[in-house]
Design a protein around this motif. Sequence first.
Motif, mmCIF file in Angstrom:
data_model
loop_
_atom_site.group_PDB
_atom_site.id
_atom_site.type_symbol
_atom_site.label_atom_id
_atom_site.label_comp_id
_atom_site.label_asym_id
_atom_site.label_seq_id
_atom_site.Cartn_x
_atom_site.Cartn_y
_atom_site.Cartn_z
ATOM 1 N N ASP A 194 0.832 -1.202 0.000
ATOM 2 C CA ASP A 194 0.000 0.000 0.000
ATOM 3 C C ASP A 194 0.871 1.259 0.000
ATOM 4 O O ASP A 194 0.638 2.198 -0.752
ATOM 5 N N LYS A 195 1.925 1.239 0.824
ATOM 6 C CA LYS A 195 2.741 2.453 0.986
ATOM 7 C C LYS A 195 3.739 2.644 -0.151
ATOM 8 O O LYS A 195 3.909 3.736 -0.676
ATOM 9 N N ALA A 231 -1.780 9.654 3.644
ATOM 10 C CA ALA A 231 -2.107 8.242 3.878
ATOM 11 C C ALA A 231 -0.844 7.438 4.210
ATOM 12 O O ALA A 231 -0.918 6.233 4.413
ATOM 13 N N GLN A 238 1.669 7.037 2.117
ATOM 14 C CA GLN A 238 2.224 6.413 0.910
ATOM 15 C C GLN A 238 3.417 7.207 0.388
ATOM 16 O O GLN A 238 3.491 8.425 0.556
ATOM 17 N N LEU A 248 -3.926 -0.011 -2.903
ATOM 18 C CA LEU A 248 -4.768 -0.313 -1.745
ATOM 19 C C LEU A 248 -5.655 -1.530 -2.021
ATOM 20 O O LEU A 248 -5.917 -2.338 -1.122
ATOM 21 N N THR A 278 -5.373 -5.127 0.064
ATOM 22 C CA THR A 278 -6.506 -5.629 0.849
ATOM 23 C C THR A 278 -7.067 -6.929 0.274
ATOM 24 O O THR A 278 -7.484 -7.810 1.020
ATOM 25 N N ILE A 332 -13.235 -3.701 4.678
ATOM 26 C CA ILE A 332 -11.967 -3.003 4.875
ATOM 27 C C ILE A 332 -12.154 -1.910 5.918
ATOM 28 O O ILE A 332 -13.135 -1.176 5.886
ATOM 29 N N ASP A 367 -9.672 1.131 7.856
ATOM 30 C CA ASP A 367 -8.381 1.759 8.102
ATOM 31 C C ASP A 367 -7.290 1.202 7.177
ATOM 32 O O ASP A 367 -6.228 0.790 7.631
ATOM 33 N N ARG A 368 -7.575 1.163 5.893
ATOM 34 C CA ARG A 368 -6.629 0.722 4.845
ATOM 35 C C ARG A 368 -6.145 -0.704 5.040
ATOM 36 O O ARG A 368 -5.032 -1.047 4.612
ATOM 37 N N LEU A 388 -14.225 -0.297 -1.525
ATOM 38 C CA LEU A 388 -13.347 0.655 -2.217
ATOM 39 C C LEU A 388 -13.836 0.902 -3.638
ATOM 40 O O LEU A 388 -14.037 -0.045 -4.398
ATOM 41 N N ASP A 430 -10.971 5.367 -4.733
ATOM 42 C CA ASP A 430 -10.402 5.156 -3.390
ATOM 43 C C ASP A 430 -9.089 4.389 -3.476
ATOM 44 O O ASP A 430 -8.158 4.627 -2.703
ATOM 45 N N ALA A 431 -9.062 3.427 -4.385
ATOM 46 C CA ALA A 431 -7.944 2.479 -4.411
ATOM 47 C C ALA A 431 -6.779 2.967 -5.258
ATOM 48 O O ALA A 431 -5.686 2.432 -5.169
#
Lengths: 471, 334
Positions: A89-90, A165, A167, B74, B78, B142, B144-145, B286, B290-291
């Motif tokens: 994600d990051k 976020a 990232q 993201l 997930t 999902i 909080d990420r 999402l 969002d993703a």
Amino acid sequence: MFEAFDATLLARIQFAFTVSFHIIFPAFSIGLASYLAVLEALWLWKKDAVYLELFNFWKTIFAVAFGMGVVSGIVMSYQFGTNWSVFSDKAGPIIGPLMGYEVLTAFFLEAGFLGIMLFGLNRVGPRLHFLATVMVAIGTLISATWILSANSWMQTPAGFATNEAGQFIPVDWWAIIFNPSFPYRLVHMVLAAYLTTALVVGACGAWHLLHNTAPRRARTMFSMAMWMAAIVAPIQIFAGDQHGLNTLEHQPAKVMAMEGHYHSHPDGAPLVLFGIPNSAEKRIDYAIEVPKLGSLILKHDLDAPLAGLDTIPDELHPPVAVVFWSFRVMVGMGLAMLGIGLWSLWCRYRGTLDGDIWLHRAAVLMGPAGFVAVLAGWITTEVGRQPYTVYGHLLTANSIAPIEAPAIGASLVAFIVVYFLVFGAGTFYILRLMARLPRDTMPELDEGPLRTAGVTPGPATAKPHGGHHGS
Amino acid sequence: MALDLPFIWAALIAFAVLAYVVLDGFDLGVGILFPLFPEKHDRDVMMNSVAPVWDGNETWLVLGGGGLMAVFPLAYATIMPALYAPIIAMLIGLIFRGVAFEYRWRTKRAEYLWNWAFAGGSTLAAFAQGLALGALVQGIPIEDRAYAGGWWDWLTPFSIVTGVAIVVGYALLGATWLIMKTRGDLAERARSIALKCAFGTIAAMGIVSLWTPFLERVYLQRWFGWPTAIFSVIVPLLVLGCLYLLLKGIQERRDAQPFLAALGLFVLGYIGIGISFYPYMVPPSLTIWDAAAPNESLAFLLVGALVLVPIILAYTAYAYWVFRGKVDPEEGYH
């Protein structure tokens, strides 16, 4: 089961295990793809059947190694998400596009032309077939370029910002791709792949010389391999030294661990040859060291001060013992390769390259040396990056997916069983293929390449190969 | 429906996944059908019919995974933990079947083992992909990420049905591929298997389609609300059209028509899922936006993709062209 284990540790073991297995295959197939392109070019140019025979001999081995590389690589591309989802994600916005380009520029190219290279000689004719072989070779090199850029960015991150976020946001792609350690790492790894392949080809040629099977083909491949080792080994040692100086500049803690420098040396650091790192007491037990040589190598000055791990907080130290030892294994292998390269030059000069039994035995023994060196080198750089995944910015402990230890443990056990079974079998088949005689090819092609204008229409009219499958 | 970078990328990722499903679908299908063809000669021909292209087909899966990480990090971060077990199972299945392409020719004694590895690995990979599809359609919670569900959420009656549906569907693709690429007795038996798989696939599509609207409110509104309900009429009609062409192609002993019609079925089913999903990337948590990764990432990779994807399609088509026509049983480099 596994409840007692820490999920991060299990995920790290799984990554280390799967990536170690994986890197073995590309390290071999990068070099072998280039070697195949050279062999086919020599065949087209000199019209000498020995090159086509060698091409077909190594092509089959390449196919097996490449297949293992593909399936172990697919595991890598999904493991970031399953076990390291926070990292994905990051860092995904930066690492992802680099790997995306690897797929778009390299994997499709390799896969698209591999089929033609393996099966298509009779369908497309020699020239287009050669083009396919070259495309596969180029694909392996492009692939190495992108993945080393991604790995180098994790080691020496550049050209980014962060958002709310958490990232990493790309700011300057040029700076990301050509981050400070990338050129050094790329050269070091591609040379390593070429050396690894040269040693395997050399060992195979030497084995056949010792057993006096197919002497002409064995001589040809042994001679080619020894040229490669003799030329590339010294270049690699120089490239490795340059890479080390670059690491000293950007990741000093890694070099401190490699050198075993727990303490700073204000007036010239020694070079520790051997010893037992003792992280609890912060010293190298039973050290054998050369005074001042460490500063000479790293700073080109006998009395230059050199900082040690005492300048860095304890929790940011990499595991010293692992890095210290893996680095020495890699350097030792490099020196052995240099040795066999020089020895082969001496024999060549004396005219005993084909007859020196001890050189041939040494070459057989050195067959796996490239793999050992590649693994030791990757362990050095990856373990030396700890405790970070993105150096200085994202801790490994904060990169892990919210997966419970039992799930990671179960998948780790599954991978260990499957990998040893599948890749053990593959290694056995490759060794058996190498031990086989380089087989005669289709007799009608032995006169040199056929003159065909591109695609031969319709189904192939080739006679089935002589030779038999397996045992 | 904004034509911005995330939307374009969603379309491209959807295309990559579809390319994967239809391409690797038939070579996985050939593996799934292996147990029904016990003769060694038939199996050699079956394997050689896909050997030159399977690796390129599977590369679309790597593009799907790598691309998702690059442009929808993201979603990647997930979906993968949520589908942990099916993903690992799929990878292990793909390992066994992938190496079988080479290993099978390297041994006489253990050949039967690699036959099983090829058949079992292909079936496991297909079933795991179907499970993953079903779990994704059900929805992934999902917070909080991060994935916020349980570790067995992916295993439901619905996901088992989608798993079986994908296995049967891939078997249909494999059988129609064999009709196109082989001759004689082998092609004859492929025809009778294709016929059974065709009815199985249609039945599975029907069950999944009727079940889906009752999983999520959004799907219900999409399929029974105006104006999107138009699709609820058009898509099934096109499916029936494809089925007609498929059965007619088998009956009239055409080479390529059954395969193309089977591909059509897959494309339509896929479009149906796409209609249900939009605008979600991970329903119901999402959206595409969002993703999505930052625009700098999307733009950088898009430039390359727009140039490279057409080139990839061109040389992939060339590779298929080189190996066009029926498989010659005498061919192969082994």
